[in-house]
Design a protein around this motif. Structure first.
Motif, PDB file in Angstrom:
ATOM      1  N   ASN A 268     -19.517   4.658 -21.509  1.00  0.00           N
ATOM      2  CA  ASN A 268     -19.238   5.995 -22.054  1.00  0.00           C
ATOM      3  C   ASN A 268     -18.523   5.966 -23.399  1.00  0.00           C
ATOM      4  OD1 ASN A 268     -20.237   7.011 -19.646  1.00  0.00           O
ATOM      5  ND2 ASN A 268     -18.234   6.845 -18.669  1.00  0.00           N
ATOM      6  N   ARG A 269     -18.291   4.795 -23.934  1.00  0.00           N
ATOM      7  CA  ARG A 269     -17.528   4.715 -25.185  1.00  0.00           C
ATOM      8  C   ARG A 269     -18.253   5.474 -26.293  1.00  0.00           C
ATOM      9  NH1 ARG A 269     -20.645   0.221 -25.104  1.00  0.00           N
ATOM     10  NH2 ARG A 269     -21.368  -0.496 -27.137  1.00  0.00           N
TER      11      ARG A 269
ATOM     12  N   CYS B  77     -16.763  10.698 -24.458  1.00  0.00           N
ATOM     13  CA  CYS B  77     -15.433  10.117 -24.684  1.00  0.00           C
ATOM     14  C   CYS B  77     -15.122   9.925 -26.165  1.00  0.00           C
ATOM     15  CB  CYS B  77     -15.353   8.770 -23.973  1.00  0.00           C
ATOM     16  SG  CYS B  77     -13.652   8.245 -23.754  1.00  0.00           S
TER      17      CYS B  77
ATOM     18  N   ALA C  82     -14.019  10.871 -18.606  1.00  0.00           N
ATOM     19  CA  ALA C  82     -13.793  10.257 -19.915  1.00  0.00           C
ATOM     20  C   ALA C  82     -12.789  11.146 -20.652  1.00  0.00           C
ATOM     21  CB  ALA C  82     -15.103  10.196 -20.670  1.00  0.00           C
ATOM     22  N   VAL C  83     -12.300  10.662 -21.771  1.00  0.00           N
ATOM     23  CA  VAL C  83     -11.320  11.457 -22.511  1.00  0.00           C
ATOM     24  C   VAL C  83     -12.050  12.312 -23.548  1.00  0.00           C
ATOM     25  CG1 VAL C  83      -9.211  11.383 -23.895  1.00  0.00           C
ATOM     26  CG2 VAL C  83      -9.632   9.626 -22.167  1.00  0.00           C
TER      27      VAL C  83
ATOM     28  N   TYR D  95     -12.825   7.712 -27.008  1.00  0.00           N
ATOM     29  CA  TYR D  95     -12.348   6.334 -27.110  1.00  0.00           C
ATOM     30  C   TYR D  95     -13.522   5.364 -27.195  1.00  0.00           C
ATOM     31  CZ  TYR D  95      -7.600   7.852 -25.870  1.00  0.00           C
ATOM     32  OH  TYR D  95      -6.375   8.444 -25.849  1.00  0.00           O
ATOM     33  N   ASP D  96     -13.168   4.127 -27.522  1.00  0.00           N
ATOM     34  CA  ASP D  96     -14.223   3.144 -27.742  1.00  0.00           C
ATOM     35  C   ASP D  96     -13.931   1.839 -26.984  1.00  0.00           C
ATOM     36  OD1 ASP D  96     -16.646   2.395 -28.828  1.00  0.00           O
ATOM     37  OD2 ASP D  96     -15.721   1.481 -30.597  1.00  0.00           O
ATOM     38  N   CYS D  97     -13.685   1.950 -25.679  1.00  0.00           N
ATOM     39  CA  CYS D  97     -13.414   0.747 -24.883  1.00  0.00           C
ATOM     40  C   CYS D  97     -14.698  -0.085 -24.825  1.00  0.00           C
ATOM     41  CB  CYS D  97     -12.957   1.131 -23.484  1.00  0.00           C
ATOM     42  SG  CYS D  97     -11.591   2.299 -23.499  1.00  0.00           S
TER      43      CYS D  97
ATOM     44  N   TYR E  77     -15.985  -2.335 -23.053  1.00  0.00           N
ATOM     45  CA  TYR E  77     -16.691  -2.655 -21.808  1.00  0.00           C
ATOM     46  C   TYR E  77     -17.337  -1.421 -21.175  1.00  0.00           C
ATOM     47  CZ  TYR E  77     -12.108  -0.922 -20.541  1.00  0.00           C
ATOM     48  OH  TYR E  77     -10.983  -0.164 -20.490  1.00  0.00           O
ATOM     49  N   CYS E  78     -17.200  -0.252 -21.785  1.00  0.00           N
ATOM     50  CA  CYS E  78     -17.549   0.982 -21.080  1.00  0.00           C
ATOM     51  C   CYS E  78     -18.822   1.629 -21.625  1.00  0.00           C
ATOM     52  CB  CYS E  78     -16.374   1.950 -21.186  1.00  0.00           C
ATOM     53  SG  CYS E  78     -16.707   3.509 -20.360  1.00  0.00           S
TER      54      CYS E  78
ATOM     55  N   LYS F 161      -6.043   2.232 -26.151  1.00  0.00           N
ATOM     56  CA  LYS F 161      -5.168   2.407 -24.988  1.00  0.00           C
ATOM     57  C   LYS F 161      -3.941   1.527 -25.132  1.00  0.00           C
ATOM     58  CE  LYS F 161      -8.590   3.912 -21.703  1.00  0.00           C
ATOM     59  NZ  LYS F 161      -9.426   3.607 -20.561  1.00  0.00           N
TER      60      LYS F 161
ATOM     61  N   GLU G 165      -6.778  -0.878 -16.138  1.00  0.00           N
ATOM     62  CA  GLU G 165      -7.935  -1.385 -16.886  1.00  0.00           C
ATOM     63  C   GLU G 165      -8.020  -2.906 -16.999  1.00  0.00           C
ATOM     64  OE1 GLU G 165     -10.151   0.663 -17.327  1.00  0.00           O
ATOM     65  OE2 GLU G 165      -9.464   2.584 -18.088  1.00  0.00           O
TER      66      GLU G 165
END
Ligand code: SF4
Length: 415
Positions: free
Chosen positions: A76-77, A67, A113-114, A69-71, A73-74, A184, A170
């Motif tokens: 996969n960030r 991914c 994931a993106v 992105y850098d969420c 809580y995730c 996001k 989310e």
């Protein structure tokens, strides 16, 4: 299966387990095309891939966990050092067909994931569906994620091939989103939801005039919200759910109790237990909103913006609104009957039907197999109250607590 694919499958099925919005209900589409395979049945599909048991019917995987992105809580960030893997669309389509033919699964839940950009990712998701539908002639159930920020055109053409689409909302508020998922934007999340809703209505309308119009996501759209990662209260969460149901005709809003797997300053500590009971209460309240004509604001007070963890939301509504009870069984409307704790849709319908023949007595309710254990504190029958205690919220709470203790003791007796 080749080792490389197996390794990817391990990584990408594990990474998909945090997505809970994968029920396959709501679609009953027979496949009538000669030479094609797979039906989308409204009944549950009985095989599972997920290790945590949450999804029992579909091959549930991510296309990639790589991914940009850098969420916070995730897993996969982009900043989390985790094993990465990416399937090609051809690999996912081939895998789905292999699993289907071996009878492991009956459909696919595909998220992602993106990778590189929303359009790049959405294009690959579309490609999987295209291959499944037109190369393999597979018309079984497919639930696919809509990637926020992807072009309308890509969402639109993917939706023409999917049974259900979901775009994850989310988090419950704009503030929480900018705190934990700063890349996001609320607008980017709502835009594809609006498009999906519009396309669903459009194709339903078209079908009325041209019967062979293909349906856009016939199973409707759903979304998922993480709960417990931020301090947002239940009232905020359910108000948002209600808005999503009203504005976008959501089929379901799923709640996912946050599982602390990451140490970060803005997140609950790793040792925090996932709020499973809270998640359960939210689902009960959501059920009341969808099938029992409740509005979210009725389930809270100014001073209590969270659902009670001891008593279910319908019970709490009754205890806080004693002036609306007891309800006379022989006179109440269907909607009023549904507000009585312990009384479900089937019982309410039966009462309405039977009382057309004769006035109901307490005995006749019993004979109709109406469960009265809780309901008896909130009803009158032919004007008589059968609660056997004072009509007082604290007394009723005590009685219900006793009932629960008795229930638990009898379970131990059984053991
Ligand atoms: S976009 Fe999705 S996969 Fe990527 S970090 Fe955010 S939640 Fe995780």
């Amino acid at each position: 299966m080749d080792d490389n694919i197996f390794e990817k499958l391990k990584i990408l099925s594990d990474a998909a387990k945090y997505d809970v919005s994968c029920v396959s209900s709501g679609v009953d589409r027979k496949n009538n095309t000669v030479g094609s395979i797979g039906n989308a049945a409204a009944c549950g599909i009985c095989h599972t891939w997920s290790a945590d048991g949450r999804c029992i019917s579909l091959l549930k995987i991510l296309l990639t966990n790589d991914c940009i992105y850098d969420c916070k809580y995730c897993m996969n960030r982009v900043t989390n050092p985790t094993n990465r893997a990416t399937f090609t669309p051809e690999e996912v389509a081939e895998l789905t067909i292999q699993f289907y033919r071996r009878n492991y699964i009956e459909g696919l839940f595909l998220s992602s994931a993106v990778e590189k950009s929303p359009d790049y990712t959405m294009e690959n998701l579309y490609r999987v569906l295209y291959l499944l539908r037109y190369k393999y002639n597979f018309w079984g159930y497919v639930h696919v994620k809509g990637i926020p920020g992807a072009s309308n055109d890509l969402i639109q053409k993917t939706g023409m091939l999917a049974d259900r689409m979901s775009v994850n909302i989310e988090l419950p508020t704009r503030e929480s989103l900018s705190l934990l998922a700063p890349q996001k934007k609320v607008e980017n999340l709502l835009k594809p939801m609006a498009l999906i809703n519009h396309e669903i209505s459009r194709t339903i309308d078209d079908k009325k005039h041209f019967s062979n119009t293909p349906r856009f996501v016939p199973g409707g759209q759903s979304t998922q919200m993480i709960i417990g990662a931020t301090p947002d209260n239940d009232k905020t969460i359910l108000n948002l759910s209600q808005n999503l149901y009203d504005r976008f005709n959501m089929k379901r809003v799923f709640f996912s109790a946050y599982i602390p797997v990451i140490s970060a300053p803005n997140l609950p500590a790793i040792s925090t237990m996932p709020p499973m009971l809270r998640e359960h209460r939210l689902y009960q309240a959501d059920w009341l909103m969808r099938f029992y004509y409740f509005k979210s604001e009725e389930l809270f007070t100014e001073t209590e913006p969270n659902l009670d963890l001891e008593f279910d939301p319908k019970m709490m509504f009754a205890l806080r609104n004693m002036d609306k009870f007891p309800i006379e069984i022989n006179k109440a409307s269907y909607e009023e009957l549904l507000r009585i704790p312990g009384l479900g849709v089937t019982s309410a319908q039966r009462i309405i039907r039977e009382r057309k023949n004769a006035e109901l007595s307490y005995d006749s309710l019993r004979k109709m197999r109406t469960v009265l254990k809780r309901a008896k504190y909130f009803i009158t029958v032919k004007g008589k109250y059968y609660g056997n205690i004072n009509f007082d919220p604290d007394r009723i709470k005590d009685e219900v607590r006793q009932q629960e203790i008795q229930k638990q003791i009898s379970i131990f007796d059984l053991v």
